[in-house]
Write a protein that holds these residues in place. Sequence first.
Motif, short mmCIF file in Angstrom:
data_model
loop_
_atom_site.label_atom_id
_atom_site.label_comp_id
_atom_site.label_asym_id
_atom_site.label_seq_id
_atom_site.Cartn_x
_atom_site.Cartn_y
_atom_site.Cartn_z
N PRO A 59 0.81 -1.23 0.00
CA PRO A 59 0.00 0.00 0.00
C PRO A 59 0.84 1.27 0.00
N ARG A 60 2.03 1.21 0.63
CA ARG A 60 2.90 2.38 0.70
C ARG A 60 4.31 1.90 0.97
N LYS A 61 5.28 2.80 0.90
CA LYS A 61 6.67 2.46 1.17
C LYS A 61 6.82 1.91 2.58
N ASP A 85 -6.80 3.30 -0.96
CA ASP A 85 -7.65 4.32 -1.55
C ASP A 85 -7.16 5.73 -1.28
N ASN A 86 -6.23 5.88 -0.30
CA ASN A 86 -5.74 7.20 0.09
C ASN A 86 -4.30 7.05 0.51
N LYS A 87 -3.37 7.56 -0.29
CA LYS A 87 -1.94 7.36 -0.01
C LYS A 87 -1.51 8.04 1.29
N ILE A 141 -0.93 3.93 10.22
CA ILE A 141 -2.36 4.26 10.22
C ILE A 141 -3.18 3.01 10.55
N LEU A 142 -2.79 1.89 9.99
CA LEU A 142 -3.50 0.63 10.24
C LEU A 142 -3.38 0.23 11.70
N VAL A 143 -2.15 0.29 12.23
CA VAL A 143 -1.93 -0.10 13.62
C VAL A 143 -2.68 0.84 14.56
N LYS A 144 -2.66 2.12 14.27
CA LYS A 144 -3.35 3.09 15.12
C LYS A 144 -4.85 2.89 15.08
#
Length: 547
Positions: free
Chosen positions: A163-165, A244-246, A253-256
């Motif tokens: 999803p991201r770096k 859907d949102n970089k 963000i997922l862990v939070k």
Amino acid sequence: MYQYNEYDHQIIGQRVNQFRDQTQRYLDGKISDEHFLPLRLQNGLYVQRVAPMMRIAVPYGTLNARQLRQIARITRDYDKGYAHISTRQNIQLNWPELERVPDILADLAEVEMHAVQTSGNCIRNTTTDQFAGVAVDEIEDPRPWCEIIRQWSTFHPEFAFLPRKFKIAVCASAEDRAAVLVHDIGLQIIHNEQGETRFKVIVGGGLGRTPVVGSVIHEALEPQHLLSYLDAILRVYNQLGRRDNKFKARIKILVKAMGAEAFRELVDAEWQQIKDGPLLLTNEEIARAKTFFVPPAYEALGNEDLQALALEGPDFARWLRHNVQPHKKAGYAIATLPLKNAGVAPGDISAEQLEAVAALSEQFGFGEIRSTHQQNLVLPDVKQADLYKLWQALVPLQLAAPVVGTLNDMICCPGGDFCSLANAKSIPVADAIHRRFDNLDYLYDLGEIELNISGCMNACGHHHIGHIGILGVDKKGQEFFQVSLGGKQGNEAGIGNILGPSFAREEIPEVIEKILATYVEKRNPEERFIDTFHRIGMDPFKERAYA
């Protein structure tokens, strides 16, 4: 350091040829910009404000003299005669021509270097302590584990389009010089009561738009399960991370959003399915990795009287006190070469300096050089008896400024002078501060201060964890700068707090001067800036800055 085998040479050679063909087809109009984008990112190539930027991988910040000489030659032949050391220990070229990038990659391959996975949504370069293997406070050399992670993550087919770096850091020392708490995954090596290696696994740290300190999800992971546990973390992230949102795609963000405990439960469930499979690390494989990082042929020496050495002169004494660190081997020392001079962007180094450092690494060591998070270079194995000769050689090269750990040892991203993402130019701010505070006695009186500057919210300059952080922001097309105070990296990492409304560029040196004056007035004896800030809070600094 790790040496390529025949398969490494073959794989990197094939990658060079592949990208040469892709680049030519793009230049011929046979590949669109959209389709070329992931191809160039997989080979470390960005399109920046005025020219492409190429990022060269320096695994765990370790280089040899031959590689440094090749980088020097590449900067002359393909660039403008200098390179830039990034905060992730990599090397960047700011002016390569697109059609010549495949030639650069081919030249890098000759010295066992590449640009694979230095950009894009993949697992990036694994970083560690710049003093790894020689630090007096480490319990073991973390670089074999970094190399194991590098080999697992490079060309990993499942994690090529995350999803991201994704960034991983490893530390094995009492003082965390790898900033493991603010990485997607941070690994702190510990020893249990039996002296056995274990990993404390920290997940969900990071800076950027949403700065977060990571959470511990495993207190003592056994080394044979290192790769399977990392794989489980990446699988959970790859499946559940937002696409859907970089700006909300990083694992932090997922862990939070889930909570660290819920995330850990998902990782454990995934891990149970793979922990005893092909990723299980054998003792033989661990031992193989360690063979690449055996200590060099140190001489049996006694420690020199450094106070007596300092009598060679006051300038040398200052360098000795600030730029030289203790070494785990008697009679040796670690020398940091700061790339911090007025009129030069922090982290920039010329071809001539690169060649000179390569020669000095052979003359005063074993041909090894380290790149650092602070955008400096390190010679890790200098005989204490040779320190004065080394200093004499460094002075005319402008690599001996005795500023390590001071305000002028600042971190600064390339900013708007180069980066197309930047809101503001960070290099002129760094230079203005450097020139404003050029009195060494004043710098030394201030003591340890970490000043970090970023040109945008991506936080490549790590402004969030600077004792003083400066962030470039855009105000209706005008460059302004937001100041934060109280950030900290290391074992007690914390995110700084914003001082207040942003300032114009020309105001920044004066604002910094007011902040420092407040510190000097309010500090207790022997108190560092960060300690004074936490004791008295933001208000006194804010009142002075906006008075």
